[in-house]
Design a protein around this motif. Sequence first.
Motif, PDB file in Angstrom:
ATOM      1  N   MET A  74     -15.588  -1.257  -4.542  1.00  0.00           N
ATOM      2  CA  MET A  74     -14.173  -1.098  -4.198  1.00  0.00           C
ATOM      3  C   MET A  74     -14.010  -0.152  -3.005  1.00  0.00           C
ATOM      4  O   MET A  74     -13.171  -0.391  -2.127  1.00  0.00           O
ATOM      5  CB  MET A  74     -13.373  -0.596  -5.399  1.00  0.00           C
ATOM      6  CG  MET A  74     -13.308  -1.598  -6.550  1.00  0.00           C
ATOM      7  SD  MET A  74     -12.765  -3.234  -6.057  1.00  0.00           S
ATOM      8  CE  MET A  74     -11.031  -2.962  -5.918  1.00  0.00           C
ATOM      9  N   VAL A  75     -14.803   0.917  -2.954  1.00  0.00           N
ATOM     10  CA  VAL A  75     -14.749   1.832  -1.810  1.00  0.00           C
ATOM     11  C   VAL A  75     -15.154   1.082  -0.549  1.00  0.00           C
ATOM     12  O   VAL A  75     -14.499   1.200   0.505  1.00  0.00           O
ATOM     13  CB  VAL A  75     -15.665   3.057  -2.045  1.00  0.00           C
ATOM     14  CG1 VAL A  75     -15.859   3.862  -0.772  1.00  0.00           C
ATOM     15  CG2 VAL A  75     -15.086   3.936  -3.148  1.00  0.00           C
ATOM     16  N   ASN A  76     -16.220   0.282  -0.634  1.00  0.00           N
ATOM     17  CA  ASN A  76     -16.690  -0.487   0.510  1.00  0.00           C
ATOM     18  C   ASN A  76     -15.623  -1.488   0.964  1.00  0.00           C
ATOM     19  O   ASN A  76     -15.373  -1.655   2.166  1.00  0.00           O
ATOM     20  CB  ASN A  76     -17.985  -1.218   0.133  1.00  0.00           C
ATOM     21  CG  ASN A  76     -18.700  -1.798   1.319  1.00  0.00           C
ATOM     22  OD1 ASN A  76     -18.425  -1.471   2.454  1.00  0.00           O
ATOM     23  ND2 ASN A  76     -19.639  -2.690   1.046  1.00  0.00           N
ATOM     24  N   LEU A  77     -14.972  -2.153   0.011  1.00  0.00           N
ATOM     25  CA  LEU A  77     -13.903  -3.097   0.333  1.00  0.00           C
ATOM     26  C   LEU A  77     -12.751  -2.387   1.045  1.00  0.00           C
ATOM     27  O   LEU A  77     -12.206  -2.884   2.033  1.00  0.00           O
ATOM     28  CB  LEU A  77     -13.405  -3.791  -0.937  1.00  0.00           C
ATOM     29  CG  LEU A  77     -12.280  -4.805  -0.762  1.00  0.00           C
ATOM     30  CD1 LEU A  77     -12.766  -5.998   0.048  1.00  0.00           C
ATOM     31  CD2 LEU A  77     -11.761  -5.242  -2.112  1.00  0.00           C
ATOM     32  N   GLY A  78     -12.372  -1.228   0.549  1.00  0.00           N
ATOM     33  CA  GLY A  78     -11.306  -0.445   1.175  1.00  0.00           C
ATOM     34  C   GLY A  78     -11.647  -0.049   2.600  1.00  0.00           C
ATOM     35  O   GLY A  78     -10.813  -0.148   3.514  1.00  0.00           O
ATOM     36  N   VAL A  79     -12.876   0.388   2.829  1.00  0.00           N
ATOM     37  CA  VAL A  79     -13.317   0.764   4.179  1.00  0.00           C
ATOM     38  C   VAL A  79     -13.278  -0.455   5.100  1.00  0.00           C
ATOM     39  O   VAL A  79     -12.835  -0.366   6.256  1.00  0.00           O
ATOM     40  CB  VAL A  79     -14.728   1.400   4.128  1.00  0.00           C
ATOM     41  CG1 VAL A  79     -15.329   1.531   5.515  1.00  0.00           C
ATOM     42  CG2 VAL A  79     -14.663   2.759   3.444  1.00  0.00           C
TER      43      VAL A  79
ATOM     44  N   VAL B 101     -11.079  -0.772   8.488  1.00  0.00           N
ATOM     45  CA  VAL B 101     -11.750  -1.016   9.769  1.00  0.00           C
ATOM     46  C   VAL B 101     -11.209  -2.287  10.420  1.00  0.00           C
ATOM     47  O   VAL B 101     -10.963  -2.321  11.633  1.00  0.00           O
ATOM     48  CB  VAL B 101     -13.288  -1.093   9.566  1.00  0.00           C
ATOM     49  CG1 VAL B 101     -13.984  -1.678  10.787  1.00  0.00           C
ATOM     50  CG2 VAL B 101     -13.834   0.282   9.260  1.00  0.00           C
ATOM     51  N   SER B 102     -10.993  -3.341   9.613  1.00  0.00           N
ATOM     52  CA  SER B 102     -10.464  -4.586  10.200  1.00  0.00           C
ATOM     53  C   SER B 102      -9.042  -4.372  10.735  1.00  0.00           C
ATOM     54  O   SER B 102      -8.682  -4.904  11.794  1.00  0.00           O
ATOM     55  CB  SER B 102     -10.506  -5.733   9.196  1.00  0.00           C
ATOM     56  OG  SER B 102      -9.681  -5.445   8.102  1.00  0.00           O
ATOM     57  N   ALA B 103      -8.217  -3.599  10.041  1.00  0.00           N
ATOM     58  CA  ALA B 103      -6.860  -3.314  10.517  1.00  0.00           C
ATOM     59  C   ALA B 103      -6.901  -2.530  11.823  1.00  0.00           C
ATOM     60  O   ALA B 103      -6.136  -2.808  12.758  1.00  0.00           O
ATOM     61  CB  ALA B 103      -6.078  -2.557   9.450  1.00  0.00           C
ATOM     62  N   VAL B 104      -7.804  -1.575  11.916  1.00  0.00           N
ATOM     63  CA  VAL B 104      -7.937  -0.780  13.145  1.00  0.00           C
ATOM     64  C   VAL B 104      -8.414  -1.669  14.287  1.00  0.00           C
ATOM     65  O   VAL B 104      -7.932  -1.555  15.428  1.00  0.00           O
ATOM     66  CB  VAL B 104      -8.884   0.418  12.916  1.00  0.00           C
ATOM     67  CG1 VAL B 104      -9.269   1.088  14.221  1.00  0.00           C
ATOM     68  CG2 VAL B 104      -8.238   1.418  11.978  1.00  0.00           C
TER      69      VAL B 104
END
Length: 167
Positions: free
Chosen positions: A138-143, A147-150
Motif C-alpha cells: 500500500m505504501v508503494n502504491l501510494g508513492v 509520482v505519477s501525479a507529479v
Amino acid sequence: QVLDGAGLDIDFHLLSPKGETLVFDERKSDGVHTVETEEGDYMFCFDNTFSTISEKVIFFELVLDNMGEDGQDQEDWKKYVTGTDLLDMKLEDILESINSVKARLSKSVQIQTLLRAFEARDRNIQESNFDRVNFWSMVNLGVMVVVSAVQVYMLKSLFEDKRKSRT
C-alpha cells in the motif's frame, strides 16, 4: 516453544524442590527437557524481562511418566479370573497388548500436540509476514500514485505557453 512474539525467544528456568537450578535456557525458541524427579514441588519459569516491549505466546507441555503405576491396578483383574494357567497367560498377553497400544496412543497424542504448536507458530509468522507485505504494498502504491501525479503536472507545465499573447 514460543508461538508468537518478537524474536520468538524466551528464558526458561527449572528449579528442584531443594532450590537447585536443573535447567536454564537463555533466549531459546523451543526446547525439550527430561529430568529425573524426586518428591517435592518443582518450580519452572518462563522469563521475558529482556524484551519488555513485546509480549510472547508460549506453548508448554508437562509429561509425567510412571505416575501412579504401583502395579496394583494391573494385578486387580487377576483375583476375578479363575481357570487354567493357559487362560491366565492369554489374559496377560492381552493386557500387555492393551498397555502397549495405550502407551503408543499417548505418545501419538503428545506428538500431535507438539505438531499443533509448531503449526500455530508457523501460522503466526505467516500472518505477520502477510500483514507486513500488504502494508508495504500500500505504501508503494501510494508513492506510485503521487509520482505519477507529479509527472503529469510536470509534463503539462512543459507544454503550457507562458508568453502573454498580444492582440
